[in-house]
Design a protein around this motif. Sequence first.
Motif, short mmCIF file in Angstrom:
data_model
loop_
_atom_site.label_atom_id
_atom_site.label_comp_id
_atom_site.label_asym_id
_atom_site.label_seq_id
_atom_site.Cartn_x
_atom_site.Cartn_y
_atom_site.Cartn_z
N ASP A 99 5.11 -5.13 -2.70
CA ASP A 99 5.51 -4.65 -1.41
C ASP A 99 4.33 -4.72 -0.43
O ASP A 99 4.78 -4.89 0.63
N HIS A 100 3.05 -4.46 -1.03
CA HIS A 100 1.89 -4.62 -0.11
C HIS A 100 1.78 -5.92 0.70
O HIS A 100 1.53 -6.14 1.89
N ILE A 101 2.28 -7.03 -0.01
CA ILE A 101 1.95 -8.51 0.47
C ILE A 101 3.21 -8.68 1.50
O ILE A 101 3.11 -9.13 2.64
N LYS A 106 4.87 -8.83 7.38
CA LYS A 106 5.77 -8.35 8.31
C LYS A 106 4.82 -7.87 9.40
O LYS A 106 5.12 -8.05 10.82
N GLN A 107 3.80 -7.19 9.20
CA GLN A 107 2.86 -7.11 10.41
C GLN A 107 2.23 -7.95 10.84
O GLN A 107 2.28 -8.08 12.13
N LEU A 108 1.86 -9.12 10.35
CA LEU A 108 1.43 -10.14 10.98
C LEU A 108 2.27 -10.89 11.54
O LEU A 108 2.03 -11.41 12.88
#
Length: 116
Positions: A99-101, A106-108
Amino acid sequence: MKLTDFNFPDKEIRFGSLLDIMRGKGFIFAEQWDYERAMFDLKMPVEGDPGVFYLRVPVFAVDGDIPGDETTVKLMTPILGRHYYPHGVEHGEEENFPDHIVDKCKQLLTSVDEEL
């Protein structure tokens, strides 16, 4: 894994401008191009994980040849993959991505989308 929550597909931009935006976000434009297609890659190693994750943004030339600064390129759907030595990058939907990847990707991509 295709990341479809973004307005990337069919956006057009000058290659030189896109190159500046993507480099500013940590993406590389290396040897994986021809005059019609290119790939921007962001390598995301995770400590303790045997694989290395890659966020890839493919583009193709609409007017001109890559890597010309004035070439108009169209962005395609971003892809998240995991590299397995010695086999290469797997992009399959059955791949289990942390999930953190996925959140980082998504943020990038949101940040890139805002600059486009």
